[in-house]
Scaffold this motif. Structure first.
Motif, mmCIF file in Angstrom:
data_model
loop_
_atom_site.group_PDB
_atom_site.id
_atom_site.type_symbol
_atom_site.label_atom_id
_atom_site.label_comp_id
_atom_site.label_asym_id
_atom_site.label_seq_id
_atom_site.Cartn_x
_atom_site.Cartn_y
_atom_site.Cartn_z
ATOM 1 N N UNK A 1 30.879 15.469 -42.727
ATOM 2 C CA UNK A 1 29.958 16.574 -42.480
ATOM 3 C C UNK A 1 28.844 16.639 -43.519
ATOM 4 N N UNK A 2 29.196 16.500 -44.799
ATOM 5 C CA UNK A 2 28.210 16.694 -45.864
ATOM 6 C C UNK A 2 27.391 15.460 -46.197
ATOM 7 N N UNK A 3 27.907 14.256 -45.917
ATOM 8 C CA UNK A 3 27.157 13.050 -46.297
ATOM 9 C C UNK A 3 27.173 11.969 -45.229
ATOM 10 N N UNK A 4 27.743 12.242 -44.072
ATOM 11 C CA UNK A 4 27.789 11.234 -43.016
ATOM 12 C C UNK A 4 28.675 10.053 -43.347
ATOM 13 N N UNK A 5 29.595 10.232 -44.300
ATOM 14 C CA UNK A 5 30.421 9.124 -44.779
ATOM 15 C C UNK A 5 31.531 8.793 -43.786
ATOM 16 N N UNK A 6 31.663 7.512 -43.488
ATOM 17 C CA UNK A 6 32.769 7.037 -42.656
ATOM 18 C C UNK A 6 33.755 6.288 -43.542
ATOM 19 N N UNK A 7 35.036 6.509 -43.291
ATOM 20 C CA UNK A 7 36.065 5.825 -44.067
ATOM 21 C C UNK A 7 36.399 4.483 -43.435
ATOM 22 N N UNK A 8 36.871 3.569 -44.272
ATOM 23 C CA UNK A 8 37.360 2.288 -43.787
ATOM 24 C C UNK A 8 38.760 2.069 -44.331
ATOM 25 N N UNK A 9 39.580 1.366 -43.556
ATOM 26 C CA UNK A 9 40.910 0.987 -44.035
ATOM 27 C C UNK A 9 40.908 -0.462 -44.519
ATOM 28 N N UNK A 10 39.739 -1.119 -44.466
ATOM 29 C CA UNK A 10 39.611 -2.507 -44.897
ATOM 30 C C UNK A 10 38.924 -2.562 -46.254
ATOM 31 N N UNK A 11 39.651 -2.872 -47.319
ATOM 32 C CA UNK A 11 39.068 -2.873 -48.665
ATOM 33 C C UNK A 11 37.798 -3.712 -48.787
ATOM 34 N N UNK A 12 37.745 -4.855 -48.137
ATOM 35 C CA UNK A 12 36.590 -5.749 -48.275
ATOM 36 C C UNK A 12 35.314 -5.157 -47.702
ATOM 37 N N UNK A 13 35.420 -4.119 -46.868
ATOM 38 C CA UNK A 13 34.241 -3.505 -46.266
ATOM 39 C C UNK A 13 33.777 -2.261 -47.029
ATOM 40 N N UNK A 14 34.485 -1.881 -48.063
ATOM 41 C CA UNK A 14 34.182 -0.640 -48.769
ATOM 42 C C UNK A 14 33.079 -0.819 -49.805
ATOM 43 N N UNK A 15 32.102 0.077 -49.778
ATOM 44 C CA UNK A 15 31.098 0.122 -50.833
ATOM 45 C C UNK A 15 31.621 0.928 -52.018
ATOM 46 N N UNK B 1 32.173 -3.681 -54.223
ATOM 47 C CA UNK B 1 32.770 -2.343 -54.209
ATOM 48 C C UNK B 1 32.677 -1.701 -55.587
ATOM 49 N N UNK B 2 32.299 -0.444 -55.614
ATOM 50 C CA UNK B 2 32.378 0.354 -56.834
ATOM 51 C C UNK B 2 33.677 1.142 -56.784
ATOM 52 N N UNK B 3 34.530 0.924 -57.775
ATOM 53 C CA UNK B 3 35.809 1.632 -57.854
ATOM 54 C C UNK B 3 35.613 2.958 -58.572
#
Length: 198
Positions: A83-97, A125-127
């Motif tokens: 809602x606040x940032x349009x962020x979508x989650x991923x369950x695939x680590x290699x696709x995560x920013x 990816x930034x941890x």
């Protein structure tokens, strides 16, 4: 209860606060190990503390997938980020920013996050690691760009898997992961260019 009634407030001042968080993260990455103040900009939601949440709301958007550990994948936080940032989650680590890391994540799993490519080293990816406390007078000894001689950074609780991953990470430069640590009101960072000394 309506969906609107279930939503939590985002950043107190979305424009000003996101700029302030962005500058704090850049400052922390430019000076590895330095603890940077991050005054409150939002409240914790769905089990995620205010500081890592503020970083996600400020730096992530609908083009930057976010990975969360199982403990944080509830509807409340997922809805809040969307809602606040349009962020979508991923369950695939290699696709995560961006990825929020907790003590349940081991070194082998951390190796699954993207380290970038020779042509696009920024596609990594930034941890983000929420901590109970940060200190600059104990802990890891750091060396590399942005550090005049050496710097120290201690995190509480300790995260042996992350230490292993950071030691491996230094050999990958200019590829690799950047790590941002958060504690109440403060952040620090270890970018991919930083080495942990013995």
């Amino acid at each position: 209860m309506s969906l609107q009634g279930e939503l939590h407030a985002g950043l107190a001042d979305p424009v000003f606060d996101s700029q302030r968080v962005f500058r704090a993260v850049l400052d922390a990455l430019a000076r590895p190990g330095r603890i940077v103040d991050l005054p409150g900009t939002c409240a914790a939601v769905g089990g995620l503390a205010a500081e890592p949440l503020a970083i996600l709301l400020s730096l992530a958007d609908n083009t930057t997938a976010v990975w969360l550990p199982e403990s944080l994948r509830g509807d409340t936080l997922t809805r809040h980020l969307a809602f606040h940032a349009g962020i979508a989650l991923t369950t695939e680590p290699a696709k995560a920013a961006f990825a929020v890391i907790d003590g349940a994540v081991d070194a082998a799993f951390i190796d699954r996050f993207a380290i970038g490519a020779p042509d696009y080293p920024d596609r990594s990816t930034t941890l983000i690691l929420p901590c109970a406390d940060l200190t600059d007078d104990a802990g890891w000894s750091l060396a590399g760009p942005g550090i005049e001689t050496t710097a120290r950074l201690g995190i509480e609780p300790a995260h042996p898997a992350l230490e292993t991953a950071i030691r491996r990470n230094a050999a990958l430069f200019p590829l690799g992961l950047d790590a941002v640590f958060t504690a109440p009101g403060r952040i620090a960072a270890i970018p991919r260019s930083t080495r942990l000394e013995e």
